[in-house]
Design a protein around this motif. Structure first.
Motif, PDB file in Angstrom:
ATOM      1  N   GLU A 166      28.432  43.089  38.798  1.00  0.00           N
ATOM      2  CA  GLU A 166      28.451  41.667  38.909  1.00  0.00           C
ATOM      3  C   GLU A 166      30.079  41.227  37.607  1.00  0.00           C
ATOM      4  O   GLU A 166      30.784  40.580  37.765  1.00  0.00           O
ATOM      5  CB  GLU A 166      27.956  40.317  38.461  1.00  0.00           C
ATOM      6  N   HIS A 167      30.230  41.883  36.372  1.00  0.00           N
ATOM      7  CA  HIS A 167      31.286  41.524  35.533  1.00  0.00           C
ATOM      8  C   HIS A 167      32.432  42.390  36.203  1.00  0.00           C
ATOM      9  O   HIS A 167      33.994  41.701  35.512  1.00  0.00           O
ATOM     10  CB  HIS A 167      30.459  42.545  33.977  1.00  0.00           C
ATOM     11  N   PHE A 168      32.141  43.189  37.159  1.00  0.00           N
ATOM     12  CA  PHE A 168      33.707  43.772  37.737  1.00  0.00           C
ATOM     13  C   PHE A 168      34.461  43.065  39.052  1.00  0.00           C
ATOM     14  O   PHE A 168      35.199  42.461  38.911  1.00  0.00           O
ATOM     15  CB  PHE A 168      33.926  45.318  38.276  1.00  0.00           C
ATOM     16  N   GLN A 169      32.979  42.737  39.740  1.00  0.00           N
ATOM     17  CA  GLN A 169      33.403  41.487  40.927  1.00  0.00           C
ATOM     18  C   GLN A 169      33.980  40.319  40.563  1.00  0.00           C
ATOM     19  O   GLN A 169      34.701  39.144  40.796  1.00  0.00           O
ATOM     20  CB  GLN A 169      31.967  40.722  40.875  1.00  0.00           C
ATOM     21  N   GLN A 170      33.876  40.088  38.845  1.00  0.00           N
ATOM     22  CA  GLN A 170      34.553  38.272  38.269  1.00  0.00           C
ATOM     23  C   GLN A 170      35.714  39.011  37.911  1.00  0.00           C
ATOM     24  O   GLN A 170      35.961  37.285  37.563  1.00  0.00           O
ATOM     25  CB  GLN A 170      33.595  37.821  36.710  1.00  0.00           C
ATOM     26  N   LEU A 171      36.127  39.818  37.332  1.00  0.00           N
ATOM     27  CA  LEU A 171      37.686  40.405  37.700  1.00  0.00           C
ATOM     28  C   LEU A 171      38.699  39.772  38.814  1.00  0.00           C
ATOM     29  O   LEU A 171      39.924  39.805  38.675  1.00  0.00           O
ATOM     30  CB  LEU A 171      37.968  41.945  36.878  1.00  0.00           C
ATOM     31  N   LEU A 172      37.856  39.445  40.083  1.00  0.00           N
ATOM     32  CA  LEU A 172      39.004  39.433  41.362  1.00  0.00           C
ATOM     33  C   LEU A 172      39.188  38.104  41.338  1.00  0.00           C
ATOM     34  O   LEU A 172      38.474  37.400  41.409  1.00  0.00           O
ATOM     35  CB  LEU A 172      37.696  40.243  42.456  1.00  0.00           C
ATOM     36  N   ALA A 173      40.012  37.245  40.894  1.00  0.00           N
ATOM     37  CA  ALA A 173      40.832  36.635  41.091  1.00  0.00           C
ATOM     38  C   ALA A 173      40.929  35.895  42.680  1.00  0.00           C
ATOM     39  O   ALA A 173      41.290  36.564  43.463  1.00  0.00           O
ATOM     40  CB  ALA A 173      42.492  36.055  40.681  1.00  0.00           C
ATOM     41  N   PRO A 174      39.920  34.930  42.736  1.00  0.00           N
ATOM     42  CA  PRO A 174      39.784  33.950  44.356  1.00  0.00           C
ATOM     43  C   PRO A 174      41.541  33.365  44.772  1.00  0.00           C
ATOM     44  O   PRO A 174      42.208  32.809  44.094  1.00  0.00           O
ATOM     45  CB  PRO A 174      39.390  33.258  44.577  1.00  0.00           C
ATOM     46  N   GLY A 175      41.846  34.012  46.044  1.00  0.00           N
ATOM     47  CA  GLY A 175      43.211  33.637  46.879  1.00  0.00           C
ATOM     48  C   GLY A 175      44.397  34.137  46.860  1.00  0.00           C
ATOM     49  O   GLY A 175      45.311  33.861  47.148  1.00  0.00           O
ATOM     50  N   LYS A 176      43.980  35.535  46.001  1.00  0.00           N
ATOM     51  CA  LYS A 176      45.184  36.567  45.543  1.00  0.00           C
ATOM     52  C   LYS A 176      44.907  37.633  46.371  1.00  0.00           C
ATOM     53  O   LYS A 176      43.484  38.199  46.524  1.00  0.00           O
ATOM     54  CB  LYS A 176      45.008  36.525  44.329  1.00  0.00           C
ATOM     55  N   GLN A 177      45.715  39.097  46.686  1.00  0.00           N
ATOM     56  CA  GLN A 177      45.560  39.992  47.461  1.00  0.00           C
ATOM     57  C   GLN A 177      45.357  41.260  46.073  1.00  0.00           C
ATOM     58  O   GLN A 177      46.017  40.681  45.329  1.00  0.00           O
ATOM     59  CB  GLN A 177      46.665  40.499  47.988  1.00  0.00           C
ATOM     60  N   HIS A 178      44.366  41.363  45.892  1.00  0.00           N
ATOM     61  CA  HIS A 178      43.953  42.524  45.345  1.00  0.00           C
ATOM     62  C   HIS A 178      44.397  44.041  44.643  1.00  0.00           C
ATOM     63  O   HIS A 178      43.838  44.452  46.048  1.00  0.00           O
ATOM     64  CB  HIS A 178      42.890  42.359  44.755  1.00  0.00           C
ATOM     65  N   ILE A 179      45.354  44.206  44.609  1.00  0.00           N
ATOM     66  CA  ILE A 179      46.219  45.301  44.229  1.00  0.00           C
ATOM     67  C   ILE A 179      45.684  46.494  42.987  1.00  0.00           C
ATOM     68  O   ILE A 179      46.087  46.114  42.135  1.00  0.00           O
ATOM     69  CB  ILE A 179      47.718  44.988  44.394  1.00  0.00           C
TER      70      ILE A 179
END
Length: 330
Positions: A166-179
């Motif tokens: 979960e603590h890594f999942q929370q790094l992902l900002a919603p609505g953006k492409q993650h590169i």
């Protein structure tokens, strides 16, 4: 031909090499329904191997070498072993364990002492991709098909992905492409350079892309010059994840950019946009080591570059790949 019940694939080197060997497990499962597939590898690559649903058992190479022939037989006698990455000590142990089919290339002198099934294969001068060369070792099983790289790219069976904490999942900002950008290679590949990665980061619109910089704990120190220049524009995840977590994080992202490294091949096997940056010289060129997958891309210059053999740290045939070209792929 007697149908084998238990086949051991031996590839005890790096992550990318292991990834490009996994299609063998899928091909053997298709050829022999119900066959049990083991994969002999380093503990370092265990997480990658165990993501493949075509592999039934991971076998640690150090434990295999320490085991007595009786121990190996008691754990389940193998009907065949395929020496994809040749090692004399493994070949010797396989013969001592009396594995009936011991498959190796005819070009290794020690294989004539320890193997009994031979495949004529010359990797050094071949124009085939590494995964295609690996598949040729299946000839002893009556599998003599010339697989295309597109076919092999669909045969990773890379489906058993661990959950992302979960603590890594929370790094992902919603609505953006993650590169994910993976600038270093632990010395295993020609690198594009931190300057080029900085140029790439500055070209990517921040409202559209969220950028992560990955690497090992040792590489985190080498990445500091990049963070000093663009630290506020990226999220540093270097040295923060074990391999299981990193695989899950790649799976949660949209794309990865790297040189010819393990993370690049993981991303390709996961069906992500995997952009590899390669020199054009043999044997490091993309014709041999390109990532395989529906969204995988290998970038290189068409021009042959022989001068950089003398100056690997100033490899013009990889430095000439522009950041704009990578942006175009993204």
């Amino acid at each position: 031909m007697k149908i084998p019940k238990r086949i051991l694939i031996s590839r005890s080197d790096a992550i990318g090499d292991v990834i490009l060997t996994l299609p063998l497990a899928s091909i053997l499962k298709q050829k022999f329904p119900g066959v049990f597939i083991g994969f002999l590898g380093k503990n370092y690559t265990r997480a990658v191997i165990e993501c493949c649903c075509a592999v039934d058992e991971f076998v640690d190479v150090e434990e295999f070498l320490k085991a007595t022939p009786k121990d190996i037989a008691e754990k389940g006698q193998w009907d065949a072993i395929i020496h994809v990455f040749p090692r004399a000590d493994i070949a010797r142990k396989a013969k001592q364990a009396r594995i009936p089919w011991r498959i190796g290339t005819s070009s290794r002198l020690y294989n004539w002492l320890y193997c009994n099934k031979f495949v004529k294969l010359n990797r050094k001068n071949s124009n085939l991709h590494e995964a295609q060369l690996n598949a040729k070792l299946l000839r002893s099983f009556g599998i003599d098909k010339a697989f295309s790289i597109e076919e092999l790219g669909r045969l990773f069976s890379f489906d058993k992905i661990p959950p992302l904490p979960e603590h890594f999942q929370q790094l992902l900002a919603p609505g953006k492409q993650h590169i994910i950008l993976h600038p270093k290679s632990q010395g295993s590949a020609r690198e594009w350079g931190l300057d080029n990665f900085e140029a790439l980061i500055r070209l990517l619109p921040k409202e559209q892309f969220q950028i992560f910089i990955s690497g090992t704990k040792q590489e985190a120190v080498l990445l500091q010059p990049l963070f000093e220049h663009i630290g506020e524009m990226v999220t540093d995840i270097s040295g923060q994840m074990d391999l299981n977590e990193f695989i899950a994080f790649i799976d949660a992202c949209d794309a990865l950019v790297a040189a010819s490294t393990g993370p690049l091949h993981i991303a390709a096997a996961l069906g992500k946009k995997a952009i590899g940056i390669y020199p054009s010289i043999r044997p490091m060129h993309p014709g041999r080591w390109a990532p395989l997958g529906a969204k995988a891309v290998a970038l290189s210059l068409k021009e042959s570059c022989e001068l950089c053999r003398k100056e690997p740290s100033d490899c013009s045939c990889i430095q000439g790949i522009s950041a704009e070209r990578v942006v175009g792929e993204l």
